[in-house]
Scaffold this motif. Sequence first.
Motif, PDB file in Angstrom:
ATOM      1  N   SER A  92       6.821 -12.964  -2.746  1.00 23.98           N
ATOM      2  CA  SER A  92       7.807 -13.853  -2.121  1.00 23.98           C
ATOM      3  C   SER A  92       9.225 -13.593  -2.622  1.00 23.98           C
ATOM      4  CB  SER A  92       7.426 -15.313  -2.365  1.00 23.98           C
ATOM      5  OG  SER A  92       7.393 -15.608  -3.755  1.00 23.98           O
ATOM      6  N   ASP A  93       9.366 -13.363  -3.931  1.00 27.14           N
ATOM      7  CA  ASP A  93      10.711 -13.182  -4.493  1.00 27.14           C
ATOM      8  C   ASP A  93      11.239 -11.759  -4.320  1.00 27.14           C
ATOM      9  OD1 ASP A  93      10.260 -15.745  -5.259  1.00 27.14           O
ATOM     10  OD2 ASP A  93      10.260 -15.382  -7.416  1.00 27.14           O
ATOM     11  N   ILE A  94      10.332 -10.769  -4.389  1.00 26.69           N
ATOM     12  CA  ILE A  94      10.761  -9.363  -4.350  1.00 26.69           C
ATOM     13  C   ILE A  94      10.279  -8.654  -3.087  1.00 26.69           C
ATOM     14  CG2 ILE A  94      10.725  -7.166  -5.605  1.00 26.69           C
ATOM     15  CD1 ILE A  94      10.300  -8.738  -8.171  1.00 26.69           C
ATOM     16  N   GLY A  95       9.149  -9.076  -2.550  1.00 24.76           N
ATOM     17  CA  GLY A  95       8.626  -8.454  -1.330  1.00 24.76           C
ATOM     18  C   GLY A  95       7.905  -7.148  -1.574  1.00 24.76           C
ATOM     19  N   VAL A  96       7.174  -7.048  -2.691  1.00 24.10           N
ATOM     20  CA  VAL A  96       6.570  -5.760  -3.045  1.00 24.10           C
ATOM     21  C   VAL A  96       5.522  -5.306  -2.023  1.00 24.10           C
ATOM     22  CG1 VAL A  96       7.008  -6.122  -5.500  1.00 24.10           C
ATOM     23  CG2 VAL A  96       4.800  -6.813  -4.543  1.00 24.10           C
ATOM     24  N   ALA A  97       4.783  -6.244  -1.436  1.00 24.89           N
ATOM     25  CA  ALA A  97       3.746  -5.865  -0.479  1.00 24.89           C
ATOM     26  C   ALA A  97       4.326  -5.502   0.878  1.00 24.89           C
ATOM     27  CB  ALA A  97       2.733  -7.006  -0.319  1.00 24.89           C
ATOM     28  N   ALA A  98       5.582  -5.847   1.105  1.00 28.40           N
ATOM     29  CA  ALA A  98       6.214  -5.617   2.404  1.00 28.40           C
ATOM     30  C   ALA A  98       7.043  -4.343   2.453  1.00 28.40           C
ATOM     31  CB  ALA A  98       7.107  -6.813   2.754  1.00 28.40           C
ATOM     32  N   LEU A  99       7.230  -3.686   1.313  1.00 28.06           N
ATOM     33  CA  LEU A  99       8.171  -2.571   1.247  1.00 28.06           C
ATOM     34  C   LEU A  99       7.836  -1.450   2.220  1.00 28.06           C
ATOM     35  CD1 LEU A  99       8.709  -2.380  -2.618  1.00 28.06           C
ATOM     36  CD2 LEU A  99      10.455  -2.889  -0.898  1.00 28.06           C
ATOM     37  N   ALA A 100       6.568  -1.043   2.285  1.00 27.06           N
ATOM     38  CA  ALA A 100       6.197   0.113   3.103  1.00 27.06           C
ATOM     39  C   ALA A 100       5.716  -0.279   4.497  1.00 27.06           C
ATOM     40  CB  ALA A 100       5.114   0.921   2.389  1.00 27.06           C
ATOM     41  N   GLY A 138       7.530  -6.406   7.834  1.00 21.07           N
ATOM     42  CA  GLY A 138       7.813  -5.809   6.540  1.00 21.07           C
ATOM     43  C   GLY A 138       9.295  -5.646   6.287  1.00 21.07           C
ATOM     44  N   LEU A 139       9.609  -4.916   5.216  1.00 18.43           N
ATOM     45  CA  LEU A 139      10.996  -4.679   4.845  1.00 18.43           C
ATOM     46  C   LEU A 139      11.513  -3.343   5.346  1.00 18.43           C
ATOM     47  CD1 LEU A 139      11.009  -6.081   1.181  1.00 18.43           C
ATOM     48  CD2 LEU A 139      11.801  -7.199   3.269  1.00 18.43           C
ATOM     49  N   GLY A 140      10.612  -2.502   5.868  1.00 16.56           N
ATOM     50  CA  GLY A 140      11.042  -1.242   6.452  1.00 16.56           C
ATOM     51  C   GLY A 140      11.545  -0.220   5.465  1.00 16.56           C
ATOM     52  N   ALA A 141      11.119  -0.311   4.214  1.00 19.77           N
ATOM     53  CA  ALA A 141      11.508   0.703   3.223  1.00 19.77           C
ATOM     54  C   ALA A 141      10.513   1.852   3.316  1.00 19.77           C
ATOM     55  CB  ALA A 141      11.556   0.091   1.834  1.00 19.77           C
ATOM     56  N   GLY A 142       9.817   2.162   2.250  1.00 15.17           N
ATOM     57  CA  GLY A 142       8.874   3.275   2.328  1.00 15.17           C
ATOM     58  C   GLY A 142       8.028   3.390   1.087  1.00 15.17           C
ATOM     59  N   ILE A 143       7.256   4.474   1.038  1.00 15.45           N
ATOM     60  CA  ILE A 143       6.380   4.719  -0.106  1.00 15.45           C
ATOM     61  C   ILE A 143       7.200   4.947  -1.374  1.00 15.45           C
ATOM     62  CG2 ILE A 143       4.741   6.366  -1.086  1.00 15.45           C
ATOM     63  CD1 ILE A 143       3.485   4.467   0.887  1.00 15.45           C
ATOM     64  N   ALA A 144       8.369   5.553  -1.242  1.00 12.83           N
ATOM     65  CA  ALA A 144       9.189   5.816  -2.428  1.00 12.83           C
ATOM     66  C   ALA A 144       9.586   4.517  -3.123  1.00 12.83           C
ATOM     67  CB  ALA A 144      10.428   6.622  -2.043  1.00 12.83           C
ATOM     68  N   GLU A 145       9.918   3.497  -2.347  1.00 13.78           N
ATOM     69  CA  GLU A 145      10.274   2.207  -2.934  1.00 13.78           C
ATOM     70  C   GLU A 145       9.041   1.515  -3.522  1.00 13.78           C
ATOM     71  OE1 GLU A 145      13.495   3.651  -0.790  1.00 13.78           O
ATOM     72  OE2 GLU A 145      11.469   3.324  -0.008  1.00 13.78           O
ATOM     73  N   PRO A 190       1.851  -8.547   9.104  1.00 18.87           N
ATOM     74  CA  PRO A 190       2.722  -9.593   8.550  1.00 18.87           C
ATOM     75  C   PRO A 190       2.049 -10.399   7.444  1.00 18.87           C
ATOM     76  CG  PRO A 190       2.897  -9.552  10.940  1.00 18.87           C
ATOM     77  CD  PRO A 190       1.754  -8.639  10.581  1.00 18.87           C
ATOM     78  N   GLU A 191       0.740 -10.614   7.555  1.00 15.61           N
ATOM     79  CA  GLU A 191       0.028 -11.346   6.509  1.00 15.61           C
ATOM     80  C   GLU A 191      -0.061 -10.516   5.231  1.00 15.61           C
ATOM     81  OE1 GLU A 191      -3.729 -12.334   8.228  1.00 15.61           O
ATOM     82  OE2 GLU A 191      -2.945 -14.125   9.228  1.00 15.61           O
ATOM     83  N   ILE A 192      -0.327  -9.210   5.369  1.00 16.22           N
ATOM     84  CA  ILE A 192      -0.374  -8.337   4.193  1.00 16.22           C
ATOM     85  C   ILE A 192       1.003  -8.266   3.541  1.00 16.22           C
ATOM     86  CG2 ILE A 192      -0.761  -5.972   3.412  1.00 16.22           C
ATOM     87  CD1 ILE A 192      -2.863  -5.701   5.620  1.00 16.22           C
ATOM     88  N   ALA A 193       2.051  -8.187   4.358  1.00 16.20           N
ATOM     89  CA  ALA A 193       3.417  -8.159   3.827  1.00 16.20           C
ATOM     90  C   ALA A 193       3.728  -9.432   3.047  1.00 16.20           C
ATOM     91  CB  ALA A 193       4.418  -7.984   4.960  1.00 16.20           C
ATOM     92  N   GLY A 194       3.122 -10.536   3.456  1.00 13.02           N
ATOM     93  CA  GLY A 194       3.358 -11.803   2.774  1.00 13.02           C
ATOM     94  C   GLY A 194       2.520 -12.022   1.536  1.00 13.02           C
ATOM     95  N   GLY A 195       1.590 -11.091   1.258  1.00 14.59           N
ATOM     96  CA  GLY A 195       0.791 -11.201   0.043  1.00 14.59           C
ATOM     97  C   GLY A 195      -0.690 -11.394   0.266  1.00 14.59           C
ATOM     98  N   ARG A 196      -1.134 -11.450   1.513  1.00 14.93           N
ATOM     99  CA  ARG A 196      -2.571 -11.524   1.773  1.00 14.93           C
ATOM    100  C   ARG A 196      -3.226 -10.243   1.250  1.00 14.93           C
ATOM    101  NH1 ARG A 196      -6.087 -14.281   5.296  1.00 14.93           N
ATOM    102  NH2 ARG A 196      -7.861 -13.066   6.061  1.00 14.93           N
ATOM    103  N   ILE A 197      -4.280 -10.386   0.482  1.00 17.92           N
ATOM    104  CA  ILE A 197      -4.905  -9.230  -0.167  1.00 17.92           C
ATOM    105  C   ILE A 197      -5.791  -8.500   0.838  1.00 17.92           C
ATOM    106  CG2 ILE A 197      -6.394  -8.467  -2.045  1.00 17.92           C
ATOM    107  CD1 ILE A 197      -5.579 -11.028  -3.533  1.00 17.92           C
ATOM    108  N   ALA A 198      -5.578  -7.206   0.953  1.00 15.40           N
ATOM    109  CA  ALA A 198      -6.368  -6.375   1.860  1.00 15.40           C
ATOM    110  C   ALA A 198      -6.992  -5.232   1.079  1.00 15.40           C
ATOM    111  CB  ALA A 198      -5.483  -5.826   2.984  1.00 15.40           C
TER     112      ALA A 198
END
Length: 353
Positions: free
Chosen positions: A42-50, A57-64, A105-113
């Motif tokens: 929620s604070d950093i968006g680590v699951a949404a980066l790629a 998601g955040l539209g970054a990539g694997i590098a991030e 969107p659920e995975i990006a929000g932290g739902r575990i897959a």
Amino acid sequence: MTQERIALRDTVRLLLSRASDVRTAMESELGYDPALWKRLCSDIGVAALAIPERFGGLGAGIAETAVVLGELGRTLTPAPLLGSILAAQALLACGDDDACARLLPEIAGGRIATLVWSDAQGTWGHPPCVANGQRVTGQAHYVLDGDIADTVLVFALAGPEIGLFEVREGAPGLVRTSTRTLDPTRRLTTVAVDSPALRLGGDLTSALPRIRDLACVALSAEQSGAAAHCLNETVAYSKERVQFGRPIGSFQALKHRMADLHVLVETAQATAEAAAEADESALPVLAAAAKVHCAEAFQTVAAEMVQLHGGIAITWEHDAHLYFKRAHGSALLFGSVSNHLALLTSSRRGGTR
């Protein structure tokens, strides 16, 4: 490292330094800290980066994402990120926009897959599960966070094709059994399935090598971060431990050993970063190279950490044994070093993977 990635690294590092308690997390029922995972997402968006922006998601990539994994590796923080990354990449590869719009969107929000894929020998090639119509049957091993995942995706043979199937949580015939492993900081599960399943997208046979390459890139970032921490801790200890009236780090023989470790860590980090930045044509070779070099570097540095810390390093209270176990456990994940060396040899000879 761009300025944005440095800022991401520093933010994750600060949060982990304040909130990560590895031993409490690994000994808990879930094997991770849900409160910390929530903050990371929620604070950093680590699951949404790629994950692309159109799928939440955040539209970054694997590098991030690799930057985050490097920090998680540095602290050995148990977090269900690696498995979720694989599941998300499989979804993106399947080409099913409806499924992506529903699940990503659920995975990006932290739902575990999790992605059910490997066989009992740890082979990440042809999946051990088989699909017959809308039913999937089989048993897979070494599934990341398979016992706690909310979204379960399964690679299965469907005639001459390999398909991606979604098995609903709580589906009859889905049995998830935690596996006792060498590394207590990483949850692995045996997943047996004889369940109705929904096929997502088309044939993924040609996509499997790329997904495994991305898995190796992500893992190598984690390994290089952990190796760097092992070296830093060992150098710091060598300045404090006194023997024969002087710090042990002042002895030339130990200086040489730590200089060699420094070279290993620097080259491991460079190899991991190159793999994370690779384009599609270079990805297979660089991913395999990163998997080989980062695994061997981490194993070497972790072993030297134990040796150079002396007797304290073989006690349960010291973290050296946790890094040593992670080094040897992760070296076998997504294929052994010898397996990836064979892939590199085949690539040099112009062979196919």
